[in-house]
Structure formats: C-alpha cells, structure tokens
Motif scaffolding. Structure first.
Motif, PDB file in Angstrom:
ATOM      1  N   SER A  30       0.706  -1.193   0.049  1.00  0.00           N
ATOM      2  CA  SER A  30       0.050  -0.042   0.049  1.00  0.00           C
ATOM      3  C   SER A  30       0.585   1.280  -0.015  1.00  0.00           C
ATOM      4  O   SER A  30       0.487   2.327  -0.743  1.00  0.00           O
ATOM      5  CB  SER A  30      -0.745  -0.106   1.130  1.00  0.00           C
ATOM      6  OG  SER A  30      -1.610   1.242   1.308  1.00  0.00           O
ATOM      7  N   PHE A  31       1.829   1.220   0.785  1.00  0.00           N
ATOM      8  CA  PHE A  31       2.698   2.415   0.932  1.00  0.00           C
ATOM      9  C   PHE A  31       3.634   2.586  -0.516  1.00  0.00           C
ATOM     10  O   PHE A  31       3.539   3.734  -0.922  1.00  0.00           O
ATOM     11  CB  PHE A  31       3.613   2.173   2.057  1.00  0.00           C
ATOM     12  CG  PHE A  31       4.568   3.290   2.324  1.00  0.00           C
ATOM     13  CD1 PHE A  31       4.126   4.585   2.377  1.00  0.00           C
ATOM     14  CD2 PHE A  31       6.035   3.296   2.687  1.00  0.00           C
ATOM     15  CE1 PHE A  31       4.675   5.912   2.740  1.00  0.00           C
ATOM     16  CE2 PHE A  31       6.721   4.420   2.756  1.00  0.00           C
ATOM     17  CZ  PHE A  31       6.261   5.770   2.848  1.00  0.00           C
ATOM     18  N   ALA A  32       3.952   1.388  -1.143  1.00  0.00           N
ATOM     19  CA  ALA A  32       4.602   1.676  -2.455  1.00  0.00           C
ATOM     20  C   ALA A  32       3.826   1.853  -3.565  1.00  0.00           C
ATOM     21  O   ALA A  32       4.011   2.879  -4.227  1.00  0.00           O
ATOM     22  CB  ALA A  32       5.110   0.288  -2.847  1.00  0.00           C
ATOM     23  N   ALA A  33       2.256   1.575  -3.595  1.00  0.00           N
ATOM     24  CA  ALA A  33       1.472   1.926  -4.331  1.00  0.00           C
ATOM     25  C   ALA A  33       1.291   3.380  -4.047  1.00  0.00           C
ATOM     26  O   ALA A  33       1.117   4.277  -5.232  1.00  0.00           O
ATOM     27  CB  ALA A  33       0.267   1.373  -4.239  1.00  0.00           C
ATOM     28  N   SER A  34       1.163   3.868  -2.908  1.00  0.00           N
ATOM     29  CA  SER A  34       0.745   5.371  -2.618  1.00  0.00           C
ATOM     30  C   SER A  34       1.964   6.277  -3.415  1.00  0.00           C
ATOM     31  O   SER A  34       1.828   7.325  -3.857  1.00  0.00           O
ATOM     32  CB  SER A  34       0.693   5.776  -0.979  1.00  0.00           C
ATOM     33  OG  SER A  34       1.050   7.168  -1.004  1.00  0.00           O
ATOM     34  N   LEU A  35       3.362   5.637  -3.154  1.00  0.00           N
ATOM     35  CA  LEU A  35       4.456   6.335  -3.683  1.00  0.00           C
ATOM     36  C   LEU A  35       4.246   6.485  -5.329  1.00  0.00           C
ATOM     37  O   LEU A  35       4.819   7.520  -5.929  1.00  0.00           O
ATOM     38  CB  LEU A  35       5.826   5.874  -3.060  1.00  0.00           C
ATOM     39  CG  LEU A  35       6.076   5.864  -1.765  1.00  0.00           C
ATOM     40  CD1 LEU A  35       7.269   5.155  -1.252  1.00  0.00           C
ATOM     41  CD2 LEU A  35       6.278   7.480  -1.374  1.00  0.00           C
ATOM     42  N   CYS A  36       4.026   5.466  -5.692  1.00  0.00           N
ATOM     43  CA  CYS A  36       3.721   5.101  -7.116  1.00  0.00           C
ATOM     44  C   CYS A  36       2.783   6.184  -7.678  1.00  0.00           C
ATOM     45  O   CYS A  36       3.045   6.967  -8.705  1.00  0.00           O
ATOM     46  CB  CYS A  36       3.472   3.927  -7.794  1.00  0.00           C
ATOM     47  SG  CYS A  36       4.731   2.775  -7.520  1.00  0.00           S
ATOM     48  N   VAL A  37       1.566   6.429  -7.062  1.00  0.00           N
ATOM     49  CA  VAL A  37       0.932   7.249  -7.508  1.00  0.00           C
ATOM     50  C   VAL A  37       1.112   8.663  -7.473  1.00  0.00           C
ATOM     51  O   VAL A  37       0.706   9.766  -8.161  1.00  0.00           O
ATOM     52  CB  VAL A  37      -0.665   7.147  -6.668  1.00  0.00           C
ATOM     53  CG1 VAL A  37      -1.612   8.377  -6.877  1.00  0.00           C
ATOM     54  CG2 VAL A  37      -1.254   5.810  -6.914  1.00  0.00           C
ATOM     55  N   SER A  38       1.945   8.861  -6.233  1.00  0.00           N
ATOM     56  CA  SER A  38       2.700  10.372  -6.000  1.00  0.00           C
ATOM     57  C   SER A  38       3.511  10.910  -7.127  1.00  0.00           C
ATOM     58  O   SER A  38       3.583  11.725  -7.653  1.00  0.00           O
ATOM     59  CB  SER A  38       3.470  10.258  -4.902  1.00  0.00           C
ATOM     60  OG  SER A  38       4.194  11.569  -4.463  1.00  0.00           O
ATOM     61  N   LEU A  39       4.326   9.705  -7.849  1.00  0.00           N
ATOM     62  CA  LEU A  39       5.018  10.016  -8.895  1.00  0.00           C
ATOM     63  C   LEU A  39       4.204  10.548 -10.330  1.00  0.00           C
ATOM     64  O   LEU A  39       4.948  11.200 -11.014  1.00  0.00           O
ATOM     65  CB  LEU A  39       5.948   8.656  -9.544  1.00  0.00           C
ATOM     66  CG  LEU A  39       7.131   8.422  -8.498  1.00  0.00           C
ATOM     67  CD1 LEU A  39       7.992   6.917  -8.881  1.00  0.00           C
ATOM     68  CD2 LEU A  39       8.241   9.359  -8.746  1.00  0.00           C
ATOM     69  N   MET A  40       3.124   9.644 -10.519  1.00  0.00           N
ATOM     70  CA  MET A  40       2.264  10.236 -11.387  1.00  0.00           C
ATOM     71  C   MET A  40       1.786  11.609 -11.095  1.00  0.00           C
ATOM     72  O   MET A  40       1.627  12.434 -12.142  1.00  0.00           O
ATOM     73  CB  MET A  40       1.071   9.333 -11.591  1.00  0.00           C
ATOM     74  CG  MET A  40       1.398   7.745 -11.833  1.00  0.00           C
ATOM     75  SD  MET A  40      -0.105   6.617 -11.788  1.00  0.00           S
ATOM     76  CE  MET A  40      -1.430   7.513 -12.679  1.00  0.00           C
ATOM     77  N   GLU A  41       1.480  12.093  -9.987  1.00  0.00           N
ATOM     78  CA  GLU A  41       0.888  13.305  -9.575  1.00  0.00           C
ATOM     79  C   GLU A  41       2.196  14.416  -9.920  1.00  0.00           C
ATOM     80  O   GLU A  41       1.942  15.383 -10.382  1.00  0.00           O
ATOM     81  CB  GLU A  41       0.275  13.396  -8.163  1.00  0.00           C
ATOM     82  CG  GLU A  41      -0.404  14.543  -8.045  1.00  0.00           C
ATOM     83  CD  GLU A  41       0.281  15.920  -7.779  1.00  0.00           C
ATOM     84  OE1 GLU A  41      -0.363  17.108  -7.900  1.00  0.00           O
ATOM     85  OE2 GLU A  41       1.346  15.678  -7.015  1.00  0.00           O
ATOM     86  N   ILE A  42       3.168  13.945  -9.533  1.00  0.00           N
ATOM     87  CA  ILE A  42       4.461  14.904  -9.841  1.00  0.00           C
ATOM     88  C   ILE A  42       4.606  15.207 -11.308  1.00  0.00           C
ATOM     89  O   ILE A  42       4.803  16.107 -11.741  1.00  0.00           O
ATOM     90  CB  ILE A  42       5.813  14.505  -9.142  1.00  0.00           C
ATOM     91  CG1 ILE A  42       5.751  14.368  -7.609  1.00  0.00           C
ATOM     92  CG2 ILE A  42       6.966  14.973  -9.842  1.00  0.00           C
ATOM     93  CD1 ILE A  42       6.690  13.720  -6.911  1.00  0.00           C
ATOM     94  N   ASN A  43       4.267  14.043 -12.164  1.00  0.00           N
ATOM     95  CA  ASN A  43       4.549  14.347 -13.636  1.00  0.00           C
ATOM     96  C   ASN A  43       3.316  15.108 -13.982  1.00  0.00           C
ATOM     97  O   ASN A  43       3.631  16.220 -14.726  1.00  0.00           O
ATOM     98  CB  ASN A  43       4.446  12.820 -14.093  1.00  0.00           C
ATOM     99  CG  ASN A  43       4.518  12.980 -15.540  1.00  0.00           C
ATOM    100  OD1 ASN A  43       5.496  13.694 -16.365  1.00  0.00           O
ATOM    101  ND2 ASN A  43       4.046  12.119 -16.487  1.00  0.00           N
ATOM    102  N   LEU A  44       2.229  15.161 -13.654  1.00  0.00           N
ATOM    103  CA  LEU A  44       1.123  16.009 -13.952  1.00  0.00           C
ATOM    104  C   LEU A  44       1.204  17.441 -13.398  1.00  0.00           C
ATOM    105  O   LEU A  44       0.782  18.420 -14.026  1.00  0.00           O
ATOM    106  CB  LEU A  44      -0.356  15.571 -13.602  1.00  0.00           C
ATOM    107  CG  LEU A  44      -0.596  14.046 -14.255  1.00  0.00           C
ATOM    108  CD1 LEU A  44      -2.012  13.668 -13.476  1.00  0.00           C
ATOM    109  CD2 LEU A  44      -1.314  14.741 -15.607  1.00  0.00           C
ATOM    110  N   SER A  45       1.968  17.454 -12.391  1.00  0.00           N
ATOM    111  CA  SER A  45       2.357  18.763 -11.892  1.00  0.00           C
ATOM    112  C   SER A  45       3.347  19.553 -12.911  1.00  0.00           C
ATOM    113  O   SER A  45       3.000  20.677 -13.307  1.00  0.00           O
ATOM    114  CB  SER A  45       3.042  18.656 -10.429  1.00  0.00           C
ATOM    115  OG  SER A  45       3.328  19.956 -10.202  1.00  0.00           O
ATOM    116  N   ASN A  46       4.059  18.754 -13.506  1.00  0.00           N
ATOM    117  CA  ASN A  46       5.031  19.583 -14.029  1.00  0.00           C
ATOM    118  C   ASN A  46       4.327  19.753 -15.555  1.00  0.00           C
ATOM    119  O   ASN A  46       4.440  20.870 -16.351  1.00  0.00           O
ATOM    120  CB  ASN A  46       6.195  18.650 -14.644  1.00  0.00           C
ATOM    121  CG  ASN A  46       7.251  18.347 -13.479  1.00  0.00           C
ATOM    122  OD1 ASN A  46       7.319  19.453 -12.842  1.00  0.00           O
ATOM    123  ND2 ASN A  46       7.796  17.274 -13.241  1.00  0.00           N
TER     124      ASN A  46
END
Length: 147
Positions: A102-118
């Motif tokens: 669950s923690f790893a999935a949370s971090l992966c979704v965070s990477l997606m959000e960072i990409n969208l932020s850019n």
C-alpha cells in the motif's frame, strides 16, 4: 522469518512525513483551484482555463488516492503490531506485506501526480513566447553562440 514489533513501527515516521507532504500538495492545489475558479467566472476565454481545471481535478483525485493508500499503510502497520503482540505471526507478516504494498502504491501514485504537476506548469508557461523548453545542451550552445 518473523518480524519484531519494531519493524512495522519503523514505518510510522516515514508514512507520517509522506502524509505531511501529500497534505501540503493538497493545500497548494486547493488554493490554486479556488483562484482558477474565480478567474474562470470572470474570464471571457474560458477555454484557456479549462485545460488547467481538468488537470487540477485529476490531480486532486490522485492526491486523494495517495492519502488513502498512505492511511491504509499506516493502519496496516498498527494492525500488524497488534497481531505480533497477540502472537499471530503469520497474519502479522501478511498484514505487514499488505502495508508495504500500500505504501509503495501510494508512492507510485505520487510519481504520477508529480509528472502531472510538471505538465500543468508547462501548460501555464505555454502561452508565453520565447520560453521554449531548452535542454541543457541547447542552453550551452546558445551561451557559446553569444560569445
């Protein structure tokens, strides 16, 4: 291999810090949504703002999922500690594995959000002329061409 009660407890500070970062991202996005909403109401060319609003709406959903997965990881750590305390080691191991996933999935979704932020920042800059996205090599080449 059995885990000790300290193993899931080690996740508490990591999860707490990540959750704080997620909350800060959410607060920054919600502030941006409010300002864009006011601009959307006042602005005649609403199609300019529409792309930003779509991006922000999707990013807010991602942040909600990041937070939910982080909370789930936190709850799994607590439940794992209880199962270790109660002596149910097999169940504790499975719950700990679920919390880590669950923690790893949370971090992966965070990477997606960072990409969208850019991408959102690129969208913001797209209407300014002369601000292409130069690579480091292009920047160095331009610098040498001027000299």
């Amino acid at each position: 291999m059995d885990i000790s009660i300290n193993t899931p407890a080690l996740l508490f500070p990591a999860i707490s810090l990540v959750m704080l970062a997620y909350t800060n991202r959410f607060l920054a996005l919600s502030s941006r949504v409010r300002s864009l909403h006011e601009l959307y109401i006042k602005h005649d060319n609403k199609h300019i703002i529409h792309g930003q609003i779509k991006n922000l709406r999707y990013r807010l959903k991602l942040i909600r999922n990041m937070q939910m997965l982080g909370v789930l990881a936190f709850l799994c750590s607590i439940l794992c500690m209880y199962m270790i305390y109660a002596g149910y080691m097999l169940i504790a191991n499975w719950i700990f594995a679920g919390g880590m996933l669950s923690f790893a999935a949370s971090l992966c979704v965070s990477l997606m959000e960072i990409n969208l932020s850019n991408k959102a920042i690129e969208l913001e800059l797209s209407d300014m002329e002369g601000l292409e996205d130069p690579s480091v090599l292009q920047y160095i080449k331009k610098k040498f061409d001027r000299e």
